[in-house]
Scaffold this motif. Structure first.
Motif, PDB file in Angstrom:
ATOM      1  N   ASN A 120      45.688  32.848  40.918  1.00  0.00           N
ATOM      2  CA  ASN A 120      44.987  33.979  41.548  1.00  0.00           C
ATOM      3  C   ASN A 120      44.726  35.097  40.537  1.00  0.00           C
ATOM      4  O   ASN A 120      43.930  36.001  40.788  1.00  0.00           O
ATOM      5  N   ASN A 121      45.423  35.030  39.394  1.00  0.00           N
ATOM      6  CA  ASN A 121      45.262  36.051  38.365  1.00  0.00           C
ATOM      7  C   ASN A 121      44.103  35.654  37.446  1.00  0.00           C
ATOM      8  O   ASN A 121      44.143  34.631  36.765  1.00  0.00           O
ATOM      9  N   GLU A 122      43.047  36.480  37.445  1.00  0.00           N
ATOM     10  CA  GLU A 122      41.835  36.155  36.671  1.00  0.00           C
ATOM     11  C   GLU A 122      42.110  36.098  35.166  1.00  0.00           C
ATOM     12  O   GLU A 122      41.495  35.337  34.438  1.00  0.00           O
ATOM     13  N   GLU A 123      43.053  36.914  34.692  1.00  0.00           N
ATOM     14  CA  GLU A 123      43.360  36.929  33.254  1.00  0.00           C
ATOM     15  C   GLU A 123      44.037  35.623  32.833  1.00  0.00           C
ATOM     16  O   GLU A 123      43.751  35.069  31.771  1.00  0.00           O
ATOM     17  N   VAL A 124      44.929  35.116  33.706  1.00  0.00           N
ATOM     18  CA  VAL A 124      45.603  33.833  33.436  1.00  0.00           C
ATOM     19  C   VAL A 124      44.552  32.714  33.388  1.00  0.00           C
ATOM     20  O   VAL A 124      44.543  31.870  32.485  1.00  0.00           O
ATOM     21  N   LYS A 125      43.657  32.733  34.368  1.00  0.00           N
ATOM     22  CA  LYS A 125      42.594  31.718  34.468  1.00  0.00           C
ATOM     23  C   LYS A 125      41.757  31.711  33.182  1.00  0.00           C
ATOM     24  O   LYS A 125      41.456  30.668  32.608  1.00  0.00           O
ATOM     25  N   GLU A 126      41.393  32.931  32.729  1.00  0.00           N
ATOM     26  CA  GLU A 126      40.546  33.047  31.527  1.00  0.00           C
ATOM     27  C   GLU A 126      41.276  32.523  30.288  1.00  0.00           C
ATOM     28  O   GLU A 126      40.708  31.765  29.500  1.00  0.00           O
ATOM     29  N   ALA A 127      42.543  32.906  30.127  1.00  0.00           N
ATOM     30  CA  ALA A 127      43.309  32.467  28.945  1.00  0.00           C
ATOM     31  C   ALA A 127      43.462  30.945  28.936  1.00  0.00           C
ATOM     32  O   ALA A 127      43.341  30.295  27.883  1.00  0.00           O
ATOM     33  N   ALA A 128      43.718  30.361  30.112  1.00  0.00           N
ATOM     34  CA  ALA A 128      43.891  28.900  30.204  1.00  0.00           C
ATOM     35  C   ALA A 128      42.598  28.168  29.868  1.00  0.00           C
ATOM     36  O   ALA A 128      42.600  27.162  29.145  1.00  0.00           O
TER      37      ALA A 128
ATOM     38  N   LEU B  35      37.429  23.450  37.165  1.00  0.00           N
ATOM     39  CA  LEU B  35      36.521  23.970  36.127  1.00  0.00           C
ATOM     40  C   LEU B  35      35.165  24.344  36.721  1.00  0.00           C
ATOM     41  O   LEU B  35      34.587  25.378  36.385  1.00  0.00           O
ATOM     42  N   VAL B  36      34.644  23.488  37.624  1.00  0.00           N
ATOM     43  CA  VAL B  36      33.353  23.786  38.271  1.00  0.00           C
ATOM     44  C   VAL B  36      33.485  25.057  39.110  1.00  0.00           C
ATOM     45  O   VAL B  36      32.590  25.914  39.115  1.00  0.00           O
TER      46      VAL B  36
ATOM     47  N   ASN C 194      32.084  30.165  38.733  1.00  0.00           N
ATOM     48  CA  ASN C 194      31.772  31.355  39.534  1.00  0.00           C
ATOM     49  C   ASN C 194      32.938  32.337  39.574  1.00  0.00           C
ATOM     50  O   ASN C 194      33.094  33.101  40.528  1.00  0.00           O
ATOM     51  N   ALA C 195      33.756  32.322  38.489  1.00  0.00           N
ATOM     52  CA  ALA C 195      34.894  33.262  38.393  1.00  0.00           C
ATOM     53  C   ALA C 195      34.376  34.674  38.152  1.00  0.00           C
ATOM     54  O   ALA C 195      33.201  34.899  37.886  1.00  0.00           O
ATOM     55  N   GLN C 196      35.305  35.654  38.240  1.00  0.00           N
ATOM     56  CA  GLN C 196      34.901  37.068  38.104  1.00  0.00           C
ATOM     57  C   GLN C 196      34.735  37.486  36.643  1.00  0.00           C
ATOM     58  O   GLN C 196      33.885  38.309  36.327  1.00  0.00           O
ATOM     59  N   ARG C 197      35.537  36.905  35.756  1.00  0.00           N
ATOM     60  CA  ARG C 197      35.498  37.342  34.348  1.00  0.00           C
ATOM     61  C   ARG C 197      34.500  36.492  33.542  1.00  0.00           C
ATOM     62  O   ARG C 197      34.516  35.261  33.623  1.00  0.00           O
ATOM     63  N   ASP C 198      33.669  37.164  32.770  1.00  0.00           N
ATOM     64  CA  ASP C 198      32.645  36.463  31.978  1.00  0.00           C
ATOM     65  C   ASP C 198      33.262  35.451  31.015  1.00  0.00           C
ATOM     66  O   ASP C 198      32.720  34.364  30.810  1.00  0.00           O
ATOM     67  N   GLY C 199      34.407  35.824  30.409  1.00  0.00           N
ATOM     68  CA  GLY C 199      35.057  34.912  29.459  1.00  0.00           C
ATOM     69  C   GLY C 199      35.460  33.604  30.120  1.00  0.00           C
ATOM     70  O   GLY C 199      35.342  32.527  29.521  1.00  0.00           O
TER      71      GLY C 199
END
Length: 595
Positions: A102-110, A137-138, A142-147
Motif C-alpha cells: 500500500n506504500n507507493e514508495e515501497v512499490k516504486e523502489a521494488a 506489474l500491469v 496506473n500507480a500514483q508515482r511516475d517512477g
C-alpha cells in the motif's frame, strides 16, 4: 572501502544488517551499502562479503523504510553480474510481493530493482513471470508515482522480448492499461510507455486493444514531443502499430502522417524510425502513397477502395473518396477509383426469397453484415447456442419458427408477434442509420475484366507470356494501340469529361474508361496483375505518364543448361506496341516514360 574491509569494519556493518533488530540501524546500513555500490570496485568487495543475502533478508523486515533502502541497495548492486544472478535466483519473489504494498514508495523502489534485474537478463525476466509478477506489474502502470509507472513499463518491455511472456502480458490487458501513461506529462513515463507499446504492438490483438482503449490519440500526440528520446520511441511505436490497414488508417486520421512528414523535413528532428514509420503508414494507405510518392511496389497490392487522385505535395491532406464524391463537378482531373466487389454482394438482397427473414426488407448491402451481427444481440443466449453452424442469423431461425407455430395459437400470440415485428423494425432503422457507411458504387466492368483475365491469362505457362497477354488485354479495353505520331489526336480527355458529366462527379470507376492514356492503362494493368498474381510496380511520371515495371528472368544462352540468370527489369508498353517489353534504362524505355 578496502580499508574498512581489511580492518573488519565491513563485516561489522553487515552484522548490523543481519543481527540488529532496530529498523533505523538496518535502514542506514542498507543506505550505506547502496552508496558504496555506485563504485565498481566497491561492488566487487561487497560481493565477496556476500552482501546479497543480507539485503534479501532485509526485504522480509516489517518496516517500509527498511524495504525501500534494501530495494535501492539491490538496484545499485545489480551492476555486478554475479550479484545480479544471486538476486535473480533468490530475491525476485520478495520484490514481486512488494509490488502489492500500500506504500507507493515501497512499490516504486521494488519496481526499480526489478527493472535493473531484468535488463539484459532473459532468465530474470522469466523468474519474474514465474513469481506471478505480470499482473501486479500491469496494475503498477496506473500507480500514483511516475517512477513506479515508468519502471513497471521498463520491466514489462524487458519481459516482452520473449514471445510466451509477451502473450501473457497482453492477456493481462497491458495495452488498455497503457492509455493513461501515454497521456502523462512526465517524459520518462512517456518514453517507457511508448517503448512498451512498440514491444507489444507486433500482435494484431494488442493493436486492436490499444485502438479500442483510445491509446492511439495520445501516441500520435507524442510525435510532437520536444524530447528527442520520447519522439524517437513514439516514431518506433507508430511504425509497429501501422502494421495493419485499420490501425494505419486510424493513425492517419489522427494526423500521424502530417506530423511524420513535418519531422522528416527537419534535419534536427528526423530519426531512423520517423522515416520507417512514414513508409509503413503509407504502405497500409496506398491511395495516399501513390498520390504522394508516385510509386507502388510489387508488394503494394491494390484492393477495392483504392483511388488515384493525382499527385499531391507533402503536407497536403488527401481527401477521402467519400469526400471527393460529395464535391461538385469541377474541371480538375478525374479521380479514378477501383471497386471490383462481386456482383452477387450487391444483388443478394433482391434475389433473396421473400420469406427468408425480416432482414430481407430494406437492408442496404453495406449495412447488412453489421446489422446481422447486431441482431444476434436481441436473441436469447440459449437460442444463440442452439443455432447450427452455417445458418445466417439467429433471427432467420426464430422468425421462421414463430411463423410455423402461429397456427393454433390465440390472438394474444399474434399481437405479441406484431409487437416483436415493430421492435425489430425500429431496431432495424437504427442499425441502418448507424451503419449506412458510404461505399463507392460497384464497378461490374472491372469485375468482368478480372474474371476474363483469370480465365484467359492465368493459365499461360510463363510470367513473360502472362505479362504480354495482360498488356494486350488492357490496351484492347482502353482504346487499342496508338501510333506515336497520332498520340495527340487520341482524344482521351474529351472521353473522360463526358463520363464525368454523365456521372455528375469527378470520381470515375476505371471500368467506365474506354479511351485511356498512359496512367489509366498502367493503373488497370497493376490492378489486374495484383489480382491474378503477377508481380509488378506502378510508377507515375510527368504529364499524365505512368508505367509498369516487371521483373523477368531471361532464357539461358543456347547450349548452356541449368544457368540461373538474375531477373531483369522491364517497362511494359501499353500504348504503342502493347505487350512489347523494354529493358529498364534502354533508350526506348526512357522515351516511353517521357514526352
Amino acid at each position: 572501502m578496502q580499508l574498512i574491509q581489511q580492518t573488519g569494519g565491513l563485516k561489522k556493518l553487515l552484522s548490523f544488517v543481519g543481527d540488529s533488530a532496530v529498523p533505523d540501524i538496518q535502514k542506514n546500513a542498507a543506505k550505506a551499502i547502496a552508496k558504496a555500490a555506485y563504485d565498481s570496485e566497491n561492488r566487487k568487495i561487497l560481493n565477496e562479503e556476500e552482501v546479497e543475502n543480507c539485503l534479501i533478508n532485509l526485504l522480509e523486515i516489517d518496516n517500509d523504510g527498511v524495504k525501500v533502502a534494501a530495494s535501492q541497495a539491490i538496484s545499485a548492486m545489480c551492476e555486478n553480474l554475479s550479484s545480479k544472478r544471486v538476486f535473480g535466483l533468490q530475491g525476485i519473489p520478495q520484490l514481486v510481493e512488494l509490488l502489492s504494498s500500500n506504500n507507493e514508495e515501497v512499490k516504486e523502489a521494488a519496481v526499480i530493482a526489478l527493472a535493473n534485474l531484468t535488463t539484459a537478463s532473459p532468465s530474470n525476466s522469466s523468474t519474474v513471470a514465474e513469481a506471478e509478477g505480470i499482473e501486479p506489474l500491469v496494475k503498477t502502470l496506473n500507480a500514483q508515482r511516475d517512477g513506479a509507472v515508468a519502471n513497471a513499463a521498463a520491466v514489462l518491455t524487458n519481459m516482452a522480448m520473449q514471445e510466451p511472456l509477451r502473450l501473457s502480458i497482453q492477456s493481462h490487458g497491458a495495452m488498455s492499461a497503457l492509455a493513461e501513461p501515454l497521456r502523462s506529462t512526465n517524459s520518462q513515463v512517456q518514453s517507457r510507455a511508448v517503448l512498451l507499446v512498440a514491444a507489444l504492438g507486433c500482435d494484431a490483438d494488442a493493436r486492436a486493444e490499444l485502438r479500442n482503449a483510445g491509446g492511439l490519440g495520445p501516441l500520435v500526440e507524442l510525435l510532437h514531443s520536444k524530447n528527442k528520446e520520447v519522439r524517437r520511441n513514439a516514431c518506433w511505436a507508430v511504425m509497429v502499430c501501422a502494421s495493419d490497414e485499420l490501425t494505419a488508417v486510424e493513425l492517419c486520421r489522427l494526423g500521424a502522417l502530417d506530423i511524420l512528414e513535418e519531422i522528416n523535413l527537419s534535419t534536427g528532428r528526423k530519426n531512423n524510425f520517423s522515416e520507417a514509420a512514414l513508409e509503413k503508414l503509407l504502405d497500409n494507405n496506398l491511395s495516399q502513397k501513390y498520390s504522394q510518392m508516385g510509386y507502388l511496389s510489387s508488394s503494394n497490392i491494390i484492393t477495392d477502395g483504392f483511388y488515384d487522385y493525382g499527385q499531391i505535395k507533402p503536407g497536403i491532406k488527401l481527401l477521402s473518396l467519400e469526400e471527393l464524391s460529395m464535391q461538385e463537378l469541377t474541371d480538375r482531373r478525374a479521380t479514378i477509383f477501383i471497386n471490383a466487389k462481386p456482383q452477387e454482394d450487391v444483388l443478394a438482397v433482391e434475389e433473396k426469397p421473400q420469406n427468408s427473414s425480416y432482414e430481407q426488407t430494406t437492408l442496404s448491402p453495406v449495412s447488412r453484415k453489421s446489422s446481422r451481427e447486431k441482431s444476434s444481440l436481441l436473441v436469447s443466449p440459449v437460442e444463440e447456442k442452439q443455432e447450427p453452424p452455417g445458418r445466417r442469423s439467429s433471427f432467420s431461425k426464430s422468425s421462421s419458427r414463430e411463423k410455423g407455430s402461429r397456427k393454433g395459437k390465440g390472438k394474444k400470440e399474434e399481437e405479441k408477434m406484431i409487437d416483436v415485428t415493430q421492435v425489430i423494425s425500429k431496431v432495424q432503422d437504427e442499425i441502418n442509420q448507424e451503419n449506412a457507411q458510404w461505399q463507392p458504387p460497384p464497378d461490374f466492368v472491372l469485375l468482368d475484366y478480372i474474371n476474363d483475365a483469370s480465365k484467359t491469362i492465368l493459365p499461360l505457362t510463363t510470367t513473360r507470356e502472362q505479362v504480354v497477354a495482360l498488356a494486350q488485354f488492357v490496351a484492347d479495353k482502353m482504346g487499342g494501340a496508338i501510333e506515336k505520331e497520332k498520340l495527340h489526336d487520341f482524344s482521351w480527355e474529351l472521353h473522360i469529361s463526358e463520363i464525368e458529366y454523365e456521372l455528375k462527379s469527378n470520381v470515375v470507376p476505371i471500368g467506365k474508361v474506354k479511351k485511356g492514356t498512359f496512367y489509366h492503362r498502367a493503373l488497370l494493368f497493376k490492378v489486374i496483375a495484383d489480382r491474378i498474381g503477377i508481380g509488378c510496380s506502378l510508377v507515375r511520371g510527368e504529364y499524365n505518364r505512368a508505367w509498369n515495371e516487371v521483373k523477368l528472368v531471361d532464357d539461358s544462352p543456347q547450349g548452356v543448361t541449368g544457368l540461373l540468370l538474375p531477373p531483369q527489369e522491364y517497362i511494359v508498353d501499353l500504348m504503342f506496341e502493347p505487350g512489347f517489353l523494354m529493358k529498364q534504362g534502354s533508350a526506348e524505355a526512357d522515351q516511353y516514360k517521357r514526352i
